[in-house]
Design a protein around this motif. Structure first.
Motif, PDB file in Angstrom:
ATOM      1  N   ILE A  21      24.037  69.489  23.263  1.00  0.00           N
ATOM      2  CA  ILE A  21      24.035  68.274  23.869  1.00  0.00           C
ATOM      3  C   ILE A  21      25.403  68.154  25.388  1.00  0.00           C
ATOM      4  N   TYR A  22      24.904  67.716  25.725  1.00  0.00           N
ATOM      5  CA  TYR A  22      25.974  67.884  27.053  1.00  0.00           C
ATOM      6  C   TYR A  22      25.693  66.011  27.894  1.00  0.00           C
ATOM      7  N   GLY A  23      26.385  66.380  28.681  1.00  0.00           N
ATOM      8  CA  GLY A  23      26.104  65.495  29.882  1.00  0.00           C
ATOM      9  C   GLY A  23      26.903  65.230  31.029  1.00  0.00           C
ATOM     10  N   VAL A  24      26.653  64.593  32.479  1.00  0.00           N
ATOM     11  CA  VAL A  24      28.386  64.148  32.785  1.00  0.00           C
ATOM     12  C   VAL A  24      29.081  62.995  32.813  1.00  0.00           C
ATOM     13  N   VAL A  25      30.134  63.565  33.036  1.00  0.00           N
ATOM     14  CA  VAL A  25      31.574  62.236  33.420  1.00  0.00           C
ATOM     15  C   VAL A  25      31.963  61.270  34.193  1.00  0.00           C
ATOM     16  N   THR A  26      30.779  60.213  34.846  1.00  0.00           N
ATOM     17  CA  THR A  26      31.795  60.721  35.686  1.00  0.00           C
ATOM     18  C   THR A  26      32.819  58.535  36.010  1.00  0.00           C
ATOM     19  N   ASP A  27      33.043  58.310  36.810  1.00  0.00           N
ATOM     20  CA  ASP A  27      33.753  57.010  37.041  1.00  0.00           C
ATOM     21  C   ASP A  27      32.283  55.787  37.635  1.00  0.00           C
ATOM     22  N   THR A  28      33.175  54.909  37.921  1.00  0.00           N
ATOM     23  CA  THR A  28      32.383  53.562  38.829  1.00  0.00           C
ATOM     24  C   THR A  28      31.554  53.547  40.809  1.00  0.00           C
ATOM     25  N   GLN A  29      32.181  54.681  40.973  1.00  0.00           N
ATOM     26  CA  GLN A  29      32.286  55.424  42.282  1.00  0.00           C
ATOM     27  C   GLN A  29      31.358  56.824  42.067  1.00  0.00           C
ATOM     28  N   GLY A  30      30.903  56.736  41.162  1.00  0.00           N
ATOM     29  CA  GLY A  30      30.145  58.210  40.960  1.00  0.00           C
ATOM     30  C   GLY A  30      30.958  59.595  40.947  1.00  0.00           C
ATOM     31  N   ASN A  31      31.839  59.292  40.727  1.00  0.00           N
ATOM     32  CA  ASN A  31      32.861  60.431  41.182  1.00  0.00           C
ATOM     33  C   ASN A  31      32.784  61.369  39.725  1.00  0.00           C
ATOM     34  N   ARG A  32      32.588  62.596  39.683  1.00  0.00           N
ATOM     35  CA  ARG A  32      32.651  63.596  38.289  1.00  0.00           C
ATOM     36  C   ARG A  32      33.839  63.749  38.356  1.00  0.00           C
ATOM     37  N   LEU A  33      33.788  64.068  37.255  1.00  0.00           N
ATOM     38  CA  LEU A  33      35.335  63.608  36.387  1.00  0.00           C
ATOM     39  C   LEU A  33      35.774  64.898  35.609  1.00  0.00           C
ATOM     40  N   GLN A  34      36.163  66.077  35.982  1.00  0.00           N
ATOM     41  CA  GLN A  34      36.705  66.542  35.117  1.00  0.00           C
ATOM     42  C   GLN A  34      38.100  66.623  34.115  1.00  0.00           C
ATOM     43  N   GLY A  35      37.964  67.372  33.091  1.00  0.00           N
ATOM     44  CA  GLY A  35      38.866  67.187  32.190  1.00  0.00           C
ATOM     45  C   GLY A  35      38.750  66.112  31.101  1.00  0.00           C
ATOM     46  N   VAL A  36      37.840  65.300  31.224  1.00  0.00           N
ATOM     47  CA  VAL A  36      37.498  64.786  29.986  1.00  0.00           C
ATOM     48  C   VAL A  36      37.646  65.154  28.937  1.00  0.00           C
ATOM     49  N   VAL A  37      37.876  64.758  27.844  1.00  0.00           N
ATOM     50  CA  VAL A  37      37.596  65.182  26.474  1.00  0.00           C
ATOM     51  C   VAL A  37      36.397  64.640  25.953  1.00  0.00           C
ATOM     52  N   VAL A  38      35.724  65.706  25.798  1.00  0.00           N
ATOM     53  CA  VAL A  38      34.656  65.061  24.651  1.00  0.00           C
ATOM     54  C   VAL A  38      34.044  65.332  22.794  1.00  0.00           C
TER      55      VAL A  38
END
Length: 518
Positions: A37-54
């Motif tokens: 299970i993997y993926g990418v978490v970004t915001d609506t401006q396309g910034n990649r977000l570090q430190g988000v708990v999944v």
């Protein structure tokens, strides 16, 4: 026409799958071959977000500098989801919080997009806690729609603060032999949408939200317990999850070990404790933690309950929100404060009160920083300052019906008050003819702690079973012996935050005072 049918079907499939928004953003981190299970978490401006708990509900991880997370799933993994950061909006789907995606066989990648809060983290907000809607049929759902929903919406509209909500279990109402969850959940999902309530409403699973799976206690396995939660998960998402608002970490957990409908108990599986330990490892100890469950925890010694208390203890302030009992109770313990909420459905939609006389309703907590600065139990259909019901101890409830009841303190010169949101910090004063003459005392432990008006209506007028409807352990009854029985009386109750509520009208056993529901 066929084109529109196809579009509707596609949208329905998307909603049932969760909050999917994969767009094949480039993966800038090598994926471990063991990762499934993997993926990418970004915001609506396309910034990649570090430190988000999944998490998948069993293991937690965080996104790296490229916004990438990786998990190795458990045999029972059903969703992948985020612990929503405090600086981002609650993702919504079909009017409900949708921070999760249902796992699909053959698929490994699940991306998420978060929308930043315009003003950043909300240092102050309101949390609405709604216990036990417990709707079994369309009649129950109609009352929830016509009574609870507009009442909550009005309070949200009147607030100047951001508002969030969470149920505390028993959204539906299965029975020993019948599973109503598949019928009720879709209708309740419509009732609880943001455009009706005015806030995002998260969900906790209760014992009546379990799929009916009967298994002998000596044959019970973890697989049985998890199978019983699948209907809820399909409708509402994960049963063990967390999210962040302001300086508060809010955790929702299923605290029911469920071999079958008549043999469930308070507790947590070992895998749930392991998940909570991982989830809390990413939370700063100066934060307040609110644990939302269904069955009251109190100081219970149920399965792994102490292990959960031990994990919560290091945090700055800890509150437990629970329901289940259909009565209200507030208690402070060594390491936490527990709020046992009266039910939104009261005595199972048979009246407008719970079995202890607490009105049908819900609680509103004002949270600032890492503390709760105020809270009120909001009675459905009444002003927020309605906090006291006052009785003459000598009255009989309800005369002409069998059984009928009196209060434990029933002298001609005695009065009784039911103050449903009170705790040991409240001060209850009595004024006779405008002059303070003393303070009301809580019932002694040896007293029969019954609200005679509630028992008289449910058991006498409605003829219901005293075993379920004659509550004898009510913790928020107070009594006083008047100096002058004929005096004009006002009771003033001041809560722990300095807010004073008053009552001077006596509730009687006459039909005009019946808590008529259905």
């Amino acid at each position: 026409m066929k084109r529109y049918i196809f579009i509707i079907a596609a949208l329905t499939a998307l909603f049932l799958a969760g909050c999917s928004n994969d767009d094949e953003r480039p993966i800038k981190t090598p994926i471990d071959p063991m990762t499934d299970i993997y993926g990418v978490v970004t915001d609506t401006q396309g910034n990649r977000l570090q430190g988000v708990v999944v998490s998948d509900g069993y293991t937690c991880t965080t996104t790296d500098e490229n916004g990438v997370y990786q998990l190795t799933g458990n045999e029972f993994s059903y969703h992948v989801f985020l612990s929503i950061p405090e600086t981002y909006e609650v993702p919504m789907g079909a009017g409900l919080p949708c921070f999760w995606q249902k796992l699909t066989e053959g698929r490994k990648r699940y991306d998420f997009t978060l929308t930043p809060l315009a003003g950043g983290a909300e240092n102050e907000f309101n949390l609405f806690c709604i216990a036990d809607p417990q709707c079994q049929n369309t009649t129950n759902i109609a009352r929830f729609n016509n009574e609870t929903v507009p009442d909550v919406a009005a309070q949200v509209a009147a607030s100047t603060l951001p508002c969030y909500g969470i149920t505390l279990g028993d959204i539906g109402w299965n029975t020993a032999n019948t599973d109503y969850t598949n019928d009720v959940f879709p209708l309740m999902k419509k009732a609880m949408q943001q455009d009706k309530l005015g806030l995002p409403l998260f969900q906790v699973m209760g014992n009546h939200d379990n799929k009916v799976i009967s298994v002998a206690k000596d044959k019970y396995t973890v697989a049985h317990d998890i199978a019983a939660q699948r209907n809820f998960e399909l409708a509402f998402g994960p049963v063990n999850y967390s999210f962040n608002r302001g300086n508060v970490h809010i955790v929702a957990m299923d605290n029911i070990v469920f071999p079958n409908h008549n043999d469930y108990s308070l507790g947590f599986r070992d895998d749930q404790v392991a998940w909570l330990q991982q989830d809390l490892s990413y939370v700063s100890k100066d934060k307040m933690v609110i644990l939302c469950v269904h069955i009251p925890m109190r100081a219970n010694t149920g399965q792994n309950v102490q292990a959960v208390f031990d994990l919560l203890k290091p945090f700055a302030e800890v509150h437990i929100m629970s329901g289940h009992t259909h009565y209200a109770e507030n208690n402070a313990y060594d390491s936490h404060y527990e709020h046992v909420h009266g039910a939104a459905c009261g005595a199972w939609w048979h009246s407008t009160i719970n079995t202890d006389g607490t009105p049908n309703g819900y609680a509103i907590y004002n949270i600032k920083g890492a503390t709760i600065t105020d809270w009120v139990y909001k009675a459905t259909g009444f002003d927020p300052d309605y906090q006291i019901r006052l009785y003459r101890g000598s009255d009989i409830f309800m005369t002409g019906y069998t059984p009928n009841y009196q209060f434990h303190y029933n002298g001609d010169d005695q009065i009784v008050a039911n103050i449903w949101n009170a705790d040991k910090e409240w001060k209850i004063e009595v004024y006779e003819n405008g002059t303070k003459t003393g303070e009301m005392l809580p019932y002694e432990s040896s007293a029969t702690k019954r609200d005679a008006w509630a028992s008289g209506y449910h058991c006498g007028v409605q003829g219901r079973d005293p075993g379920n409807y004659d509550r004898k352990n009510t913790s928020h009854l107070y009594y006083y012996t008047l100096k002058s029985p004929s005096a004009s009386v006002e009771v003033r109750a001041t809560d722990r935050f300095g807010t004073t509520y008053t009552q001077s009208k006596y509730t009687t056993g006459l039909p005009e005072d019946f808590p008529v529901g259905e």
